[in-house]
Design a protein around this motif. Structure first.
Motif, PDB file in Angstrom:
ATOM      1  N   UNK A 229       0.718  -1.291   0.018  1.00  0.00           N
ATOM      2  CA  UNK A 229       0.191   0.165  -0.003  1.00  0.00           C
ATOM      3  C   UNK A 229       0.911   1.278  -0.190  1.00  0.00           C
ATOM      4  N   UNK A 230       1.821   1.267   0.695  1.00  0.00           N
ATOM      5  CA  UNK A 230       2.975   2.239   0.809  1.00  0.00           C
ATOM      6  C   UNK A 230       3.678   2.473  -0.641  1.00  0.00           C
ATOM      7  N   UNK A 231       3.758   1.317  -1.328  1.00  0.00           N
ATOM      8  CA  UNK A 231       4.396   1.649  -2.749  1.00  0.00           C
ATOM      9  C   UNK A 231       3.671   2.263  -3.774  1.00  0.00           C
ATOM     10  N   UNK A 232       2.352   2.389  -3.645  1.00  0.00           N
ATOM     11  CA  UNK A 232       1.350   3.169  -4.485  1.00  0.00           C
ATOM     12  C   UNK A 232       0.959   4.547  -3.752  1.00  0.00           C
ATOM     13  N   UNK A 233       1.458   4.667  -2.490  1.00  0.00           N
ATOM     14  CA  UNK A 233       1.007   6.013  -1.681  1.00  0.00           C
ATOM     15  C   UNK A 233      -0.305   6.245  -1.517  1.00  0.00           C
ATOM     16  N   UNK A 234      -0.849   5.150  -1.004  1.00  0.00           N
ATOM     17  CA  UNK A 234      -2.388   5.060  -0.802  1.00  0.00           C
ATOM     18  C   UNK A 234      -2.663   6.242  -0.271  1.00  0.00           C
ATOM     19  N   UNK A 235      -3.876   6.772  -0.300  1.00  0.00           N
ATOM     20  CA  UNK A 235      -4.455   7.854   0.587  1.00  0.00           C
ATOM     21  C   UNK A 235      -5.912   7.329   0.696  1.00  0.00           C
ATOM     22  N   UNK A 236      -6.521   7.388   2.060  1.00  0.00           N
ATOM     23  CA  UNK A 236      -7.874   7.079   2.439  1.00  0.00           C
ATOM     24  C   UNK A 236      -8.458   8.182   3.274  1.00  0.00           C
ATOM     25  N   UNK A 237      -9.682   8.394   3.097  1.00  0.00           N
ATOM     26  CA  UNK A 237     -10.508   8.995   3.910  1.00  0.00           C
ATOM     27  C   UNK A 237     -11.495   8.260   4.707  1.00  0.00           C
ATOM     28  N   UNK A 238     -11.173   8.062   6.081  1.00  0.00           N
ATOM     29  CA  UNK A 238     -11.950   6.976   6.701  1.00  0.00           C
ATOM     30  C   UNK A 238     -11.433   5.572   6.167  1.00  0.00           C
ATOM     31  N   UNK A 239     -12.445   5.053   5.519  1.00  0.00           N
ATOM     32  CA  UNK A 239     -12.397   3.575   5.017  1.00  0.00           C
ATOM     33  C   UNK A 239     -12.557   3.745   3.470  1.00  0.00           C
ATOM     34  N   UNK A 240     -12.458   4.754   3.062  1.00  0.00           N
ATOM     35  CA  UNK A 240     -12.535   5.190   1.476  1.00  0.00           C
ATOM     36  C   UNK A 240     -11.374   5.516   0.925  1.00  0.00           C
ATOM     37  N   UNK A 241     -10.989   4.886  -0.109  1.00  0.00           N
ATOM     38  CA  UNK A 241      -9.955   4.974  -0.825  1.00  0.00           C
ATOM     39  C   UNK A 241     -10.135   6.360  -1.626  1.00  0.00           C
ATOM     40  N   UNK A 242      -9.434   7.438  -1.509  1.00  0.00           N
ATOM     41  CA  UNK A 242      -9.253   8.525  -2.457  1.00  0.00           C
ATOM     42  C   UNK A 242      -8.382   8.691  -3.355  1.00  0.00           C
ATOM     43  N   UNK A 243      -7.178   8.137  -3.261  1.00  0.00           N
ATOM     44  CA  UNK A 243      -6.224   8.203  -4.283  1.00  0.00           C
ATOM     45  C   UNK A 243      -5.243   7.580  -4.047  1.00  0.00           C
ATOM     46  N   UNK A 244      -4.190   7.219  -5.123  1.00  0.00           N
ATOM     47  CA  UNK A 244      -2.898   6.565  -5.149  1.00  0.00           C
ATOM     48  C   UNK A 244      -2.004   7.268  -6.133  1.00  0.00           C
ATOM     49  N   UNK A 245      -0.805   6.779  -6.036  1.00  0.00           N
ATOM     50  CA  UNK A 245       0.091   7.743  -6.944  1.00  0.00           C
ATOM     51  C   UNK A 245       1.121   6.704  -7.271  1.00  0.00           C
ATOM     52  N   UNK A 246       1.483   6.968  -8.692  1.00  0.00           N
ATOM     53  CA  UNK A 246       2.468   6.104  -9.351  1.00  0.00           C
ATOM     54  C   UNK A 246       3.576   6.895 -10.019  1.00  0.00           C
ATOM     55  N   UNK A 247       4.488   6.209 -10.550  1.00  0.00           N
ATOM     56  CA  UNK A 247       5.711   7.012 -10.927  1.00  0.00           C
ATOM     57  C   UNK A 247       5.428   7.055 -12.512  1.00  0.00           C
ATOM     58  N   UNK A 248       5.656   8.246 -12.952  1.00  0.00           N
ATOM     59  CA  UNK A 248       5.692   8.383 -14.537  1.00  0.00           C
ATOM     60  C   UNK A 248       6.889   8.905 -14.954  1.00  0.00           C
ATOM     61  N   UNK A 249       7.612   8.151 -15.730  1.00  0.00           N
ATOM     62  CA  UNK A 249       9.060   8.447 -16.337  1.00  0.00           C
ATOM     63  C   UNK A 249       9.104   9.219 -17.584  1.00  0.00           C
ATOM     64  N   UNK A 250       9.986  10.132 -17.574  1.00  0.00           N
ATOM     65  CA  UNK A 250       9.993  10.970 -18.824  1.00  0.00           C
ATOM     66  C   UNK A 250      11.509  10.772 -19.253  1.00  0.00           C
ATOM     67  N   UNK A 251      11.845  10.421 -20.325  1.00  0.00           N
ATOM     68  CA  UNK A 251      13.114  10.368 -20.675  1.00  0.00           C
ATOM     69  C   UNK A 251      13.156  10.784 -22.378  1.00  0.00           C
ATOM     70  N   UNK A 252      14.418  11.396 -22.691  1.00  0.00           N
ATOM     71  CA  UNK A 252      14.588  12.005 -24.061  1.00  0.00           C
ATOM     72  C   UNK A 252      16.012  11.277 -24.585  1.00  0.00           C
ATOM     73  N   UNK A 253      15.934  10.643 -25.638  1.00  0.00           N
ATOM     74  CA  UNK A 253      17.073  10.121 -26.326  1.00  0.00           C
ATOM     75  C   UNK A 253      17.379  10.315 -27.469  1.00  0.00           C
ATOM     76  N   UNK A 254      18.454  10.209 -28.049  1.00  0.00           N
ATOM     77  CA  UNK A 254      19.081  10.568 -29.362  1.00  0.00           C
ATOM     78  C   UNK A 254      19.465   9.570 -30.063  1.00  0.00           C
ATOM     79  N   UNK A 255      19.159   9.478 -31.442  1.00  0.00           N
ATOM     80  CA  UNK A 255      19.694   8.360 -32.169  1.00  0.00           C
ATOM     81  C   UNK A 255      21.012   8.568 -32.657  1.00  0.00           C
TER      82      UNK A 255
END
Length: 255
Positions: A229-255
């Motif tokens: 649950x910590x790995x997705x940064x779970x947020x709850x209000x009482x017994x209700x799931x409000x949100x969670x968070x994930x990692x979005x990776x942005x990368x720029x590459x050259x050929x």
């Protein structure tokens, strides 16, 4: 059923959700893409798996031509219908498979793919196709949700996504993506990670239609141990799931 045919069917059903998605339309994230790429006015940009067309529209004012592709025809129709008159001038919409790009070798100045590759069955083929189509010295900007490096957390997150969205193939770890890029001799120019908060009910509504299906996903999270649950940064209000968070990776590459 063929996985790509399944994906087409599912994205046809949810086409409106992506054009109107607040997650995909985040102005700060789109501005970062423009700033990193700094496109010149005479360049051709290819946006792969354009979805709601947000990246294509953000780059269009700074490019000679933007080619936006997607495997789902109705998704492209929705993108076209969202255009204002001045956006139509230099955005071309083409039905295309990310793993079989219908373009000549060394033909694109810039290629982008944002929050889509976790749906691709053969990501190594996708990366190889990008390398083939990109001009020598050209830039590829890649954005996707990524899994944690920890194996248990990786499996938990990917199972969660698959329960919520049958078109989900796999969110890879950053280390896995970097290996695929190195296999095709790309050079990493810069990278960053954004913590992306997902309002739980909106996230469910984008792909699941019934209360029963949505409850199954909620239950899967509720019974997970504290570490997961910590790995997705779970947020709850009482017994209700409000949100969670994930990692979005942005990368720029050259050929």
């Amino acid at each position: 059923m063929d996985k790509k045919f399944l994906n087409q069917s599912l994205f046809t059903q949810r086409k409106d959700a992506y054009v109107n998605s607040k997650v995909h339309s985040n102005p700060e994230a789109l501005q970062k893409i423009v700033e990193w790429l700094s496109p010149l006015g005479d360049q051709t940009v290819l946006d792969i798996a354009t979805g709601g067309g947000q990246v294509a529209k953000a780059l269009a004012p700074f490019a000679k031509q933007v080619i936006a592709t997607d495997l789902t025809p109705s998704m492209l129709t929705n993108v076209r219908n969202s255009f204002t008159n001045d956006e139509i001038d230099n955005i071309l919409l083409i039905i295309a498979d990310a793993e079989e790009l219908p373009f000549l070798d060394d033909s694109m100045d810039i290629i982008t793919c944002r929050i889509a590759a976790h749906h691709f069955p053969r990501p190594e083929t996708f990366i190889r196709e990008v390398y083939r189509v990109l001009k020598p010295g050209g830039k590829f900007l890649f954005v996707d949700n990524v899994a944690p490096e920890d194996e248990a957390e990786d499996q938990f997150y990917n199972q969660l996504e698959t329960m919520r969205d049958p078109s989900h193939e796999r969110a890879k770890k950053i280390s896995e993506w970097k290996q695929l890029f190195s296999n095709d001799s790309f050079t990493l120019l810069q990278e960053d990670i954004r913590i992306k908060k997902l309002p739980f009910q909106d996230w469910l509504n984008r792909t699941l239609n019934t209360a029963e299906e949505q409850q199954q996903v909620a239950d899967f999270i509720e019974i997970a141990d504290d570490k997961l649950q910590r790995s997705i940064r779970l947020e709850k209000d009482a017994n209700t799931i409000v949100s969670f968070s994930i990692d979005e990776w942005i990368s720029m590459w050259r050929k």
